[in-house]
Design a protein around this motif. Structure first.
Motif, PDB file in Angstrom:
ATOM      1  N   MET A   1      58.892 -39.216 -22.455  1.00  0.00           N
ATOM      2  CA  MET A   1      58.793 -38.224 -21.373  1.00  0.00           C
ATOM      3  C   MET A   1      57.373 -37.675 -21.297  1.00  0.00           C
ATOM      4  O   MET A   1      57.040 -36.688 -21.935  1.00  0.00           O
ATOM      5  CB  MET A   1      59.791 -37.086 -21.622  1.00  0.00           C
TER       6      MET A   1
ATOM      7  N   HIS B   1      57.079 -34.380 -15.934  1.00  0.00           N
ATOM      8  CA  HIS B   1      58.361 -33.788 -15.532  1.00  0.00           C
ATOM      9  C   HIS B   1      59.257 -34.802 -14.828  1.00  0.00           C
ATOM     10  O   HIS B   1      60.486 -34.765 -14.997  1.00  0.00           O
ATOM     11  CB  HIS B   1      58.129 -32.556 -14.652  1.00  0.00           C
TER      12      HIS B   1
ATOM     13  N   ALA C   1      66.923 -37.224 -18.287  1.00  0.00           N
ATOM     14  CA  ALA C   1      68.086 -36.326 -18.300  1.00  0.00           C
ATOM     15  C   ALA C   1      69.200 -36.898 -17.427  1.00  0.00           C
ATOM     16  O   ALA C   1      70.385 -36.837 -17.790  1.00  0.00           O
ATOM     17  CB  ALA C   1      67.684 -34.932 -17.818  1.00  0.00           C
TER      18      ALA C   1
ATOM     19  N   CYS D   1      69.531 -33.728 -28.473  1.00  0.00           N
ATOM     20  CA  CYS D   1      68.181 -33.943 -27.931  1.00  0.00           C
ATOM     21  C   CYS D   1      67.354 -34.834 -28.851  1.00  0.00           C
ATOM     22  O   CYS D   1      67.669 -34.979 -30.038  1.00  0.00           O
ATOM     23  CB  CYS D   1      67.477 -32.598 -27.771  1.00  0.00           C
TER      24      CYS D   1
ATOM     25  N   ARG E   1      64.132 -29.338 -20.115  1.00  0.00           N
ATOM     26  CA  ARG E   1      63.539 -29.082 -18.782  1.00  0.00           C
ATOM     27  C   ARG E   1      64.144 -30.043 -17.763  1.00  0.00           C
ATOM     28  O   ARG E   1      64.410 -29.671 -16.622  1.00  0.00           O
ATOM     29  CB  ARG E   1      62.020 -29.295 -18.838  1.00  0.00           C
ATOM     30  N   GLY E   2      64.353 -31.299 -18.181  1.00  0.00           N
ATOM     31  CA  GLY E   2      64.962 -32.284 -17.287  1.00  0.00           C
ATOM     32  C   GLY E   2      66.399 -31.918 -16.946  1.00  0.00           C
ATOM     33  O   GLY E   2      66.802 -31.952 -15.780  1.00  0.00           O
TER      34      GLY E   2
ATOM     35  N   ARG F   1      59.585 -37.870 -15.502  1.00  0.00           N
ATOM     36  CA  ARG F   1      60.262 -38.663 -16.554  1.00  0.00           C
ATOM     37  C   ARG F   1      61.295 -37.824 -17.312  1.00  0.00           C
ATOM     38  O   ARG F   1      62.306 -38.346 -17.778  1.00  0.00           O
ATOM     39  CB  ARG F   1      59.229 -39.235 -17.523  1.00  0.00           C
ATOM     40  N   GLU F   2      61.022 -36.533 -17.456  1.00  0.00           N
ATOM     41  CA  GLU F   2      62.015 -35.655 -18.098  1.00  0.00           C
ATOM     42  C   GLU F   2      63.306 -35.638 -17.283  1.00  0.00           C
ATOM     43  O   GLU F   2      64.411 -35.762 -17.834  1.00  0.00           O
ATOM     44  CB  GLU F   2      61.469 -34.218 -18.207  1.00  0.00           C
TER      45      GLU F   2
ATOM     46  N   LYS G   1      61.365 -30.959 -23.711  1.00  0.00           N
ATOM     47  CA  LYS G   1      61.135 -31.871 -22.583  1.00  0.00           C
ATOM     48  C   LYS G   1      62.464 -32.253 -21.924  1.00  0.00           C
ATOM     49  O   LYS G   1      62.608 -32.183 -20.709  1.00  0.00           O
ATOM     50  CB  LYS G   1      60.438 -33.149 -23.064  1.00  0.00           C
ATOM     51  N   LEU G   2      63.438 -32.679 -22.741  1.00  0.00           N
ATOM     52  CA  LEU G   2      64.709 -33.136 -22.168  1.00  0.00           C
ATOM     53  C   LEU G   2      65.459 -31.967 -21.525  1.00  0.00           C
ATOM     54  O   LEU G   2      66.102 -32.127 -20.481  1.00  0.00           O
ATOM     55  CB  LEU G   2      65.584 -33.809 -23.236  1.00  0.00           C
TER      56      LEU G   2
END
Ligand code: GDP
Length: 315
Positions: A296, A299, A306, A198, A17-18, A301-302, A14-15
């Motif tokens: 998250m 997206h 980030a 992460c 992707r951010g 929020r990701e 998730k992070l």
């Protein structure tokens, strides 16, 4: 800004992707846990490498948190009919990844080269590195479980087959003592402006990375600012068995336990607003707290988290 992220599977995906939404791909390197790699049906499966690669390729099944979206499981059904073990779910298209990896490894290529090739062929431009080309296997010691003659389970037997539903006595990283960092890993930590730890299981996702000789030293020595995101909110992980595993390691199940696990080289830790009261205790440990919403769920929020991480690292 050059960023190197240390990553496990679902929380990390998730992070990352951010981070990938903010950074040019050539500025992002992800060092990934291989301690939960497994041999399934004779195939070399690297769950965390695949989660990170699929996430960056936009192919990850986001709801499940693993495997490919729009996946089918016909091979798994056929294997079940043959009486094969089917507790580890391998999707039909996902199987291609494991077949590709296993064939190349069997031919003598290192895991890092196969990982790079898999990323390139899926259109991922960021650099994805396994923590090591040498085998490191996380094992879980549990009390008298049928089938675990000496009490030790492979990580996937514990996590997937037993659904993490057994008492954990101890954790080992078999092979770590002889493992060398994969090519590029130490340089990626040394040459980064920011190292991001992460929100991953501190014991079974980040722990194996730290167990590779040389990597803790690299984290101590880097001029990069090292910032983590807590996988724990209050007294529980956002998901998964991190709580039981941290307890087995003698760590408090709280963001302070995460700080303790990364003691000595972590400069800053992002914790949830619900843990704002821990800020002074983190400062006492020499860790700069950043307090925001760290869940998250989409997206947006990701990307938001980030960007907080990158801002927090700059401050
Ligand atoms: P896995 O254990 O192999 O699934 O892989 P990870 O270690 O990367 O992911 C699990 C960890 O991520 C757990 O400890 C979760 O608490 C954490 N996690 C999952 N989703 C989130 C999230 O949205 N925010 C935060 N802060 N942590 C998360």
């Amino acid at each position: 800004m050059r960023v190197t992220a240390l990553a496990g599977g679902t929380g990390a995906a998730k992070l990352i992707r951010g981070l990938a939404a903010i950074l040019p791909p050539s500025h992002l390197t992800v060092v990934v846990n291989t301690g939960d790699d497994a041999r399934i049906w004779g195939l070399h499966v690297s769950p965390d490498l695949d989660s990170v690669t699929y996430a960056l390729a936009g192919r990850l099944d986001i709801a499940r948190g693993w495997g490919l979206h729009d996946e089918t499981f016909n091979c798994l059904d056929a294997m079940a009919h043959l009486g094969a073990e089917t507790w580890f779910n391998l999707g039909d298209r996902d199987l291609a990844t494991h077949l590709f990896r296993t064939e190349r490894l069997t031919a003598g290529e290192p895991l890092s080269a196969v990982t790079a090739e898999l990323a390139r062929r899926q259109g991922v431009a960021a650099l994805i590195l396994p923590m090591s080309d040498d085998p490191v296997r996380t094992r879980i010691l549990t009390s008298d479980l049928p089938g675990a003659s000496d009490g030790w389970l492979d990580f996937q037997e514990y996590f997937v087959r037993e659904k993490a539903n057994v008492a954990v006595i101890d954790i080992a990283y078999a092979g770590a003592g002889n493992a060398r960092p994969a090519p590029g890993v130490v340089d990626a930590i040394a040459g980064a402006d920011v190292v991001v730890v992460c929100p991953s299981n501190p014991v079974t996702s980040i722990g194996p990375i730290l167990a590779v000789p040389g990597l803790v030293t690299a984290l101590h020595d880097t001029r990069a600012r090292v910032i983590g995101v807590s996988p724990i909110v209050g007294d529980a992980p956002v998901s998964g068995p991190a709580g039981a595993l941290m307890r087995a390691r003698g760590l408090p199940v709280s963001p302070l336990g995460v700080a303790q696990a990364y003691g000595g080289w972590l400069d800053s830790l992002v914790v949830d607003t619900r843990d704002a009261t821990l800020a002074p205790a983190l400062r006492d440990l020499g860790i700069a707290p950043v307090v925001v919403d760290i869940i998250m769920t989409d997206h947006v929020r990701e990307v938001a988290l980030a960007s907080v991480v990158l801002d927090g690292a700059g401050s």
